[in-house]
Design a protein around this motif. Structure first.
Motif, PDB file in Angstrom:
ATOM      1  N   ILE A  83      12.448 -23.706  -4.309  1.00 34.21           N
ATOM      2  CA  ILE A  83      12.966 -22.594  -5.186  1.00 34.21           C
ATOM      3  C   ILE A  83      13.010 -23.171  -6.611  1.00 34.21           C
ATOM      4  O   ILE A  83      13.188 -22.164  -7.611  1.00 34.21           O
ATOM      5  CB  ILE A  83      14.251 -21.671  -4.757  1.00 34.21           C
ATOM      6  CG1 ILE A  83      13.592 -21.029  -3.010  1.00 34.21           C
ATOM      7  CG2 ILE A  83      14.701 -20.948  -5.573  1.00 34.21           C
ATOM      8  CD1 ILE A  83      14.819 -20.647  -2.412  1.00 34.21           C
ATOM      9  N   ALA A  84      13.595 -24.340  -6.774  1.00 32.58           N
ATOM     10  CA  ALA A  84      14.134 -24.767  -8.144  1.00 32.58           C
ATOM     11  C   ALA A  84      12.903 -24.860  -9.099  1.00 32.58           C
ATOM     12  O   ALA A  84      13.014 -25.017 -10.339  1.00 32.58           O
ATOM     13  CB  ALA A  84      14.785 -26.054  -7.884  1.00 32.58           C
ATOM     14  N   LYS A  85      11.714 -25.129  -8.419  1.00 29.78           N
ATOM     15  CA  LYS A  85      10.372 -25.087  -9.341  1.00 29.78           C
ATOM     16  C   LYS A  85      10.041 -23.674  -9.602  1.00 29.78           C
ATOM     17  O   LYS A  85       9.311 -23.781 -10.667  1.00 29.78           O
ATOM     18  CB  LYS A  85       9.185 -25.597  -8.258  1.00 29.78           C
ATOM     19  CG  LYS A  85       9.414 -26.937  -7.745  1.00 29.78           C
ATOM     20  CD  LYS A  85       8.434 -27.348  -6.749  1.00 29.78           C
ATOM     21  CE  LYS A  85       8.724 -28.702  -6.196  1.00 29.78           C
ATOM     22  NZ  LYS A  85       7.362 -29.003  -5.135  1.00 29.78           N
ATOM     23  N   TRP A  86      10.524 -22.610  -9.184  1.00 30.69           N
ATOM     24  CA  TRP A  86      10.024 -21.218  -9.980  1.00 30.69           C
ATOM     25  C   TRP A  86      10.624 -21.047 -11.313  1.00 30.69           C
ATOM     26  O   TRP A  86      11.814 -21.376 -11.378  1.00 30.69           O
ATOM     27  CB  TRP A  86      10.629 -20.228  -8.775  1.00 30.69           C
ATOM     28  CG  TRP A  86      10.247 -20.289  -7.372  1.00 30.69           C
ATOM     29  CD1 TRP A  86       9.158 -21.540  -6.999  1.00 30.69           C
ATOM     30  CD2 TRP A  86      10.462 -19.604  -6.239  1.00 30.69           C
ATOM     31  NE1 TRP A  86       9.043 -20.786  -5.574  1.00 30.69           N
ATOM     32  CE2 TRP A  86       9.731 -20.006  -5.084  1.00 30.69           C
ATOM     33  CE3 TRP A  86      11.417 -18.486  -6.074  1.00 30.69           C
ATOM     34  CZ2 TRP A  86      10.048 -19.590  -3.967  1.00 30.69           C
ATOM     35  CZ3 TRP A  86      11.480 -18.068  -4.734  1.00 30.69           C
ATOM     36  CH2 TRP A  86      10.835 -18.446  -3.774  1.00 30.69           C
ATOM     37  N   THR A  87       9.715 -20.313 -12.014  1.00 29.72           N
ATOM     38  CA  THR A  87      10.337 -19.701 -13.327  1.00 29.72           C
ATOM     39  C   THR A  87      10.746 -18.303 -13.088  1.00 29.72           C
ATOM     40  O   THR A  87       9.826 -17.436 -12.647  1.00 29.72           O
ATOM     41  CB  THR A  87       9.233 -19.852 -14.274  1.00 29.72           C
ATOM     42  OG1 THR A  87       8.960 -21.076 -14.717  1.00 29.72           O
ATOM     43  CG2 THR A  87       9.856 -19.204 -15.546  1.00 29.72           C
ATOM     44  N   LEU A  88      12.167 -17.777 -13.127  1.00 30.35           N
ATOM     45  CA  LEU A  88      12.696 -16.689 -13.044  1.00 30.35           C
ATOM     46  C   LEU A  88      12.692 -15.953 -14.487  1.00 30.35           C
ATOM     47  O   LEU A  88      13.313 -16.664 -15.393  1.00 30.35           O
ATOM     48  CB  LEU A  88      13.968 -16.680 -12.101  1.00 30.35           C
ATOM     49  CG  LEU A  88      13.780 -17.458 -10.862  1.00 30.35           C
ATOM     50  CD1 LEU A  88      15.357 -17.768 -10.329  1.00 30.35           C
ATOM     51  CD2 LEU A  88      13.227 -16.730  -9.827  1.00 30.35           C
ATOM     52  N   PHE A  89      12.411 -14.594 -14.278  1.00 22.45           N
ATOM     53  CA  PHE A  89      12.835 -14.050 -15.537  1.00 22.45           C
ATOM     54  C   PHE A  89      12.832 -12.486 -15.610  1.00 22.45           C
ATOM     55  O   PHE A  89      12.836 -12.002 -14.461  1.00 22.45           O
ATOM     56  CB  PHE A  89      11.397 -14.181 -16.382  1.00 22.45           C
ATOM     57  CG  PHE A  89      10.174 -13.579 -15.863  1.00 22.45           C
ATOM     58  CD1 PHE A  89       9.714 -12.255 -16.046  1.00 22.45           C
ATOM     59  CD2 PHE A  89       9.475 -14.411 -14.993  1.00 22.45           C
ATOM     60  CE1 PHE A  89       8.363 -11.757 -15.351  1.00 22.45           C
ATOM     61  CE2 PHE A  89       8.331 -13.827 -14.144  1.00 22.45           C
ATOM     62  CZ  PHE A  89       7.827 -12.654 -14.544  1.00 22.45           C
ATOM     63  N   ASN A  90      13.373 -11.887 -16.247  1.00 21.73           N
ATOM     64  CA  ASN A  90      13.585 -10.302 -16.648  1.00 21.73           C
ATOM     65  C   ASN A  90      15.025  -9.928 -15.604  1.00 21.73           C
ATOM     66  O   ASN A  90      14.904  -9.142 -14.543  1.00 21.73           O
ATOM     67  CB  ASN A  90      12.529  -9.383 -16.362  1.00 21.73           C
ATOM     68  CG  ASN A  90      12.776  -8.132 -16.742  1.00 21.73           C
ATOM     69  OD1 ASN A  90      13.500  -7.656 -17.373  1.00 21.73           O
ATOM     70  ND2 ASN A  90      11.913  -7.199 -15.864  1.00 21.73           N
ATOM     71  N   PHE A  91      16.186 -10.930 -15.517  1.00 23.96           N
ATOM     72  CA  PHE A  91      17.123 -10.537 -14.728  1.00 23.96           C
ATOM     73  C   PHE A  91      17.876  -9.434 -14.991  1.00 23.96           C
ATOM     74  O   PHE A  91      18.043  -9.162 -16.052  1.00 23.96           O
ATOM     75  CB  PHE A  91      17.933 -11.821 -14.768  1.00 23.96           C
ATOM     76  CG  PHE A  91      19.180 -11.834 -13.758  1.00 23.96           C
ATOM     77  CD1 PHE A  91      18.966 -12.690 -12.559  1.00 23.96           C
ATOM     78  CD2 PHE A  91      20.342 -11.365 -14.081  1.00 23.96           C
ATOM     79  CE1 PHE A  91      20.164 -12.571 -11.689  1.00 23.96           C
ATOM     80  CE2 PHE A  91      21.400 -11.245 -13.097  1.00 23.96           C
ATOM     81  CZ  PHE A  91      21.256 -12.023 -11.782  1.00 23.96           C
ATOM     82  N   LYS A  92      18.073  -8.378 -13.913  1.00 21.57           N
ATOM     83  CA  LYS A  92      18.852  -7.464 -14.190  1.00 21.57           C
ATOM     84  C   LYS A  92      19.531  -6.859 -13.090  1.00 21.57           C
ATOM     85  O   LYS A  92      19.336  -7.465 -11.718  1.00 21.57           O
ATOM     86  CB  LYS A  92      17.821  -6.326 -14.654  1.00 21.57           C
ATOM     87  CG  LYS A  92      16.567  -5.823 -13.699  1.00 21.57           C
ATOM     88  CD  LYS A  92      15.905  -4.771 -14.189  1.00 21.57           C
ATOM     89  CE  LYS A  92      14.693  -4.472 -13.349  1.00 21.57           C
ATOM     90  NZ  LYS A  92      13.709  -3.624 -13.606  1.00 21.57           N
ATOM     91  N   ASP A  93      20.428  -5.798 -13.079  1.00 19.55           N
ATOM     92  CA  ASP A  93      21.250  -5.239 -11.965  1.00 19.55           C
ATOM     93  C   ASP A  93      20.319  -4.284 -11.345  1.00 19.55           C
ATOM     94  O   ASP A  93      19.955  -3.403 -12.130  1.00 19.55           O
ATOM     95  CB  ASP A  93      22.481  -4.570 -12.486  1.00 19.55           C
ATOM     96  CG  ASP A  93      23.477  -4.250 -11.641  1.00 19.55           C
ATOM     97  OD1 ASP A  93      22.956  -4.061 -10.326  1.00 19.55           O
ATOM     98  OD2 ASP A  93      24.799  -4.101 -11.970  1.00 19.55           O
ATOM     99  N   ALA A  94      20.146  -4.408  -9.981  1.00 17.59           N
ATOM    100  CA  ALA A  94      19.411  -3.591  -9.157  1.00 17.59           C
ATOM    101  C   ALA A  94      19.983  -2.953  -8.114  1.00 17.59           C
ATOM    102  O   ALA A  94      19.631  -2.689  -6.937  1.00 17.59           O
ATOM    103  CB  ALA A  94      18.125  -4.172  -8.973  1.00 17.59           C
ATOM    104  N   SER A  95      21.407  -2.850  -8.203  1.00 16.80           N
ATOM    105  CA  SER A  95      22.228  -2.316  -7.027  1.00 16.80           C
ATOM    106  C   SER A  95      21.741  -1.144  -6.562  1.00 16.80           C
ATOM    107  O   SER A  95      21.919  -0.744  -5.427  1.00 16.80           O
ATOM    108  CB  SER A  95      23.769  -2.490  -7.571  1.00 16.80           C
ATOM    109  OG  SER A  95      24.071  -3.694  -7.811  1.00 16.80           O
TER     110      SER A  95
END
Length: 454
Positions: A83-95
């Protein structure tokens, strides 16, 4: 005296004076004050990487209507590394995707993989373990990472879930990463132990092993840490002014304000700084980070690895982040053995810190480190009841409401060997979390099954 004679005397005097001055310059050694460099040199020999202290304690796979879980440390380290290898982007609240009525069905949906941590983690602290493309992240906490791993994935979404607060945050990732994860881990989930689910209330579902659990009792030889060197010298501002006194339970150290107490029967210490009793809430990221740093500089982590296993990161037994209370500014690090938590009522398996406004207020921990495991050709094997049998016990127990349980899990009960004080014994047991406290579950012998030591 002639003029020439006087000139020779003056010239000789000047030459002698010049020679004397030159000699003094060459041989002069000023008295420098010796500086204690220990004030400026920080010992990082006990420093731990964040990913070694904060790590998942179980991974749950939901596939084809069944649930499979692993807490094998080697497997979890591989998953954490992937999982540490993944590039994560566009973080947002999705509750909004998981309202109160459908929160559990969203989190535990078929096809999901849940990477579960012992307690909430500040995202802005754990981001150093992950790879976020977002330049700025909100000040939120999570206790599990969820993503779809079923075949034919069309959307790359990763969810950071705060189970207690029912909050869901969404980030995006390349679907190629999720497909690789499915091939490497989720596709062989059926090789892990199967678990049953029990929705105990609208806010919580528990997952327990379908079959009986068999583990071996383990014994470890321990080494004692030097209290003066590891604690007195680092916890007091002026160690030279500390007075030591012998009391019934062990020793006490005080400088007239702070108090360091030794409890010999349990090999634990407690440090109290009364001036810091009044505390205010601080940022969770700061609380957890300074707590990790504090342990590194006050007794260390005392991790133990089996020979030949440290190179692949497979830790046998050691302290990990377990819980934190933001209201009380308290952080707990617990011993884990092979992915299972270790418990002891006298504090022999915990490092507990409570922080004041500026400094530590209370600090409790064992003053021993694990040396090596005691090998035996015929180890005691303990067969623990299945999850269904455990749920039945709670149903029959009128003192505990099943709906109020926070967690149930297998762990180890740590105790001292009655014949050898430098041996500790880890006994497999069932534990439950109720009212914020972990308690060992007395096992009733079920009908038709032998439970206990074999």
């Amino acid at each position: 005296m002639s003029f020439e004679g006087a000139k020779n005397i003056i010239l000789t005097t000047l030459v002698a004076a010049s020679a004397l001055l030159t000699w003094n310059i060459w041989t002069y050694q000023p008295e420098f004050k010796k500086i204690d460099q220990s004030e400026f040199i920080r010992d990082d020999s006990q420093k731990q990487e964040l990913s070694e202290v904060i790590k998942p304690d179980r991974v749950l796979f939901h596939t084809q209507g069944k649930h499979f879980q692993t807490h094998d440390e080697g497997e979890i380290i591989k998953i954490q590394t992937e999982i540490a290898k993944w590039t994560l982007f566009n973080f947002k609240d999705a509750s909004h995707l998981a309202g109160n009525k459908k929160f559990l069905s969203f989190v535990h949906a078929d096809g999901n993989t849940e990477v579960i941590f012992p307690d909430q983690i500040p995202l802005n602290l754990y981001k150093s373990v992950l790879n976020f493309d977002d330049r700025k992240l909100p000040k939120v906490s999570f206790d599990r990472i969820i993503f779809k791993t079923e075949p034919g994935i069309s959307e790359g979404k990763v969810y950071f879930v705060n189970y207690k607060q029912k909050k869901v945050y969404q980030s995006q990732v390349s679907t190629a990463h999720l497909k690789n994860f499915n091939n490497a881990f989720a596709s062989r989930a059926e090789g892990f132990p199967e678990y049953i689910s029990k929705e105990i209330n609208p806010q919580r579902t528990l997952f327990l092993p379908k079959e009986a659990v068999q583990l071996s009792q383990v014994k470890y030889y321990i080494n004692y840490l030097d209290i003066d060197e590891n604690f007195k010298e680092t916890l007091f501002t002026n160690p030279d002014k500390v007075v030591q006194d012998s009391v019934t339970r062990g020793k006490e150290y005080t400088d007239g304000s702070k108090l360091l107490s030794e409890y010999q029967d349990f090999s634990t210490i407690e440090f109290v700084n009364p001036a810091q009793k009044s505390y205010s809430n601080g940022a969770p990221v700061d609380l957890l980070q300074k707590s990790i740093d504090f342990v590194s500089n006050h007794g260390g982590w005392g991790d133990h690895y089996d020979e030949g296993r440290k190179t692949d990161g497979q830790q046998t037994i050691g302290f990990r982040y377990s819980a934190q209370s933001e209201d009380g500014q308290k952080v707990i690090f617990r011993l884990f053995k092979g992915g299972y938590p270790v418990f002891n009522e006298q504090g022999m398996s915990e490092i507990e810190q409570t922080w004041g406004d500026e400094e530590i207020y209370r600090f409790r921990r064992p003053y021993f480190s694990i040396a090596f495991a005691i090998e035996t050709d015929y180890p005691y094997k303990v067969k623990l009841p299945s999850g269904q049998q455990i749920l039945q016990q709670f149903t029959e127990n009128r003192n505990i409401e099943l709906q109020d349980l926070e967690d149930i899990r297998v762990g180890y009960k740590l105790s001292r060997d009655p014949l050898e004080p430098k041996l500790i014994v880890l006994e497999p047991s069932w534990y439950y979390l109720y009212g914020g406290t972990w308690t060992v579950l007395p096992i009733n012998k079920p009908v038709g099954g032998k439970i206990g030591l074999e």
